[in-house]
Design an enzyme around this catalytic site. Structure first.
Site, short mmCIF file in Angstrom:
data_model
loop_
_atom_site.label_atom_id
_atom_site.label_comp_id
_atom_site.label_asym_id
_atom_site.label_seq_id
_atom_site.Cartn_x
_atom_site.Cartn_y
_atom_site.Cartn_z
N ASP A 189 -1.18 -9.23 -4.71
CA ASP A 189 0.36 -9.31 -5.36
C ASP A 189 1.43 -9.94 -4.09
OD1 ASP A 189 2.13 -9.03 -6.94
OD2 ASP A 189 3.21 -6.42 -5.64
N GLY A 209 13.50 -2.86 -7.60
CA GLY A 209 14.33 -3.93 -7.17
C GLY A 209 14.73 -4.66 -5.73
#
Length: 275
Positions: free
Chosen positions: A91, A184
């Site tokens: 990732d 976020g």
């Protein structure tokens, strides 16, 4: 994110923003690793569209005069990244900026760890971001910060913790049920002081589906030291393409390359590592 304290490392934090309905929205964090390169999580770039970075910011709703907004014309996610299986790892992504940032007291380059470097259990590191202040809480306007102790892989991979979901290519931090990253914060840095210098050892990757701050489900980060060669290779390849357009086919199939060797092969010019 939890337990907020303003700190000097905000100069390392980047807001990655997405254009929707004529407005720019913060979606992820990132870290400036070169004047024209930003390091973030691959899952932050899963949605095609227009992106920009916001550098030197502290409050996303107040203009402070230190902000720099730069378009992101292209980016490269790791070729083994699978959006359907975040637990597989990889990732990580590098954004190529349209122009170089102006470095100053509000915008600084982050230091990365040496390849393969690892820090011990309970080592305190700092995570920053504009993610939710709780699992269902609001998104804050100002940059948040929390100190999280690292959790060693043998502990984090226990069945009572993350089990096999966590891989050795990841870093766990937190797990006290109070402080964590949240939605976020993805892509933002986990910064650890090593020899008096903040190094970015992790990239915010995922939290538990049970909640951001679930007990014994620490925040999980991509382990940056496992990807130093990849970061350097991907950061260089765009410069090669910009200088030598005939290399597009090499770039488009995802091959890594040594730009110095490319210059020798294609232009026979004197090689320079400065790109």
């Amino acid at each position: 994110m939890y337990f907020v304290i303003y700190f000097i490392i905000d100069s390392l934090q980047v807001s990655i923003q997405y254009l929707s309905g004529g407005y720019w929205y913060h979606i992820c964090g990132g870290t400036l690793i070169r004047a024209n390169r930003v390091l973030t999580a691959a899952h932050c770039m899963d949605t095609p569209g227009s992106y920009r970075v916001d550098l030197g910011d502290y409050s996303l709703t107040t203009y402070e005069g230190t902000e720099q907004f730069i378009a992101v014309p292209s980016y490269r996610r790791h070729s083994l990244w699978n959006p359907s299986n975040i637990a597989n790892g990889y990732d990580i992504a590098v954004l190529w900026l349209a122009s170089s940032a102006t470095l100053n007291s509000a915008v600084k380059l982050a230091a990365l760890p040496a390849s393969g470097a690892a820090l011990p259990n309970n080592y305190n590191c700092v995570v920053t971001g504009w993610g939710r202040v709780s699992t269902t809480g609001p998104f804050p306007a100002i940059l948040q910060q929390a100190t999280l102790p690292l959790v060693a892989y043998p502990t984090c991979s226990l069945s009572s913790w993350w089990g096999t979901t966590v891989k050795s290519s990841m870093i766990c931090a937190g797990g006290d049920g109070v402080k964590s990253v949240c939605f976020g914060d993805s892509g933002g840095p986990l910064s650890c002081v090593v020899n008096g210098v903040y190094q970015v050892h992790g990239i915010v990757s995922f939290v538990s589906s049970l909640g951001c701050n679930y007990y014994q489900k620490p925040s999980v980060f991509t382990k940056v030291s496992n990807y130093i060669s990849w970061i350097n290779s991907v950061s260089n390849v765009y410069d090669c393409f910009r200088l030598y357009p005939e290399l597009y086919t090499i770039m488009s199939i995802g091959l890594t390359l040594d730009c110095c060797a490319v210059q020798k092969r294609y232009s026979k010019a004197r090689c320079s590592k400065s790109l």
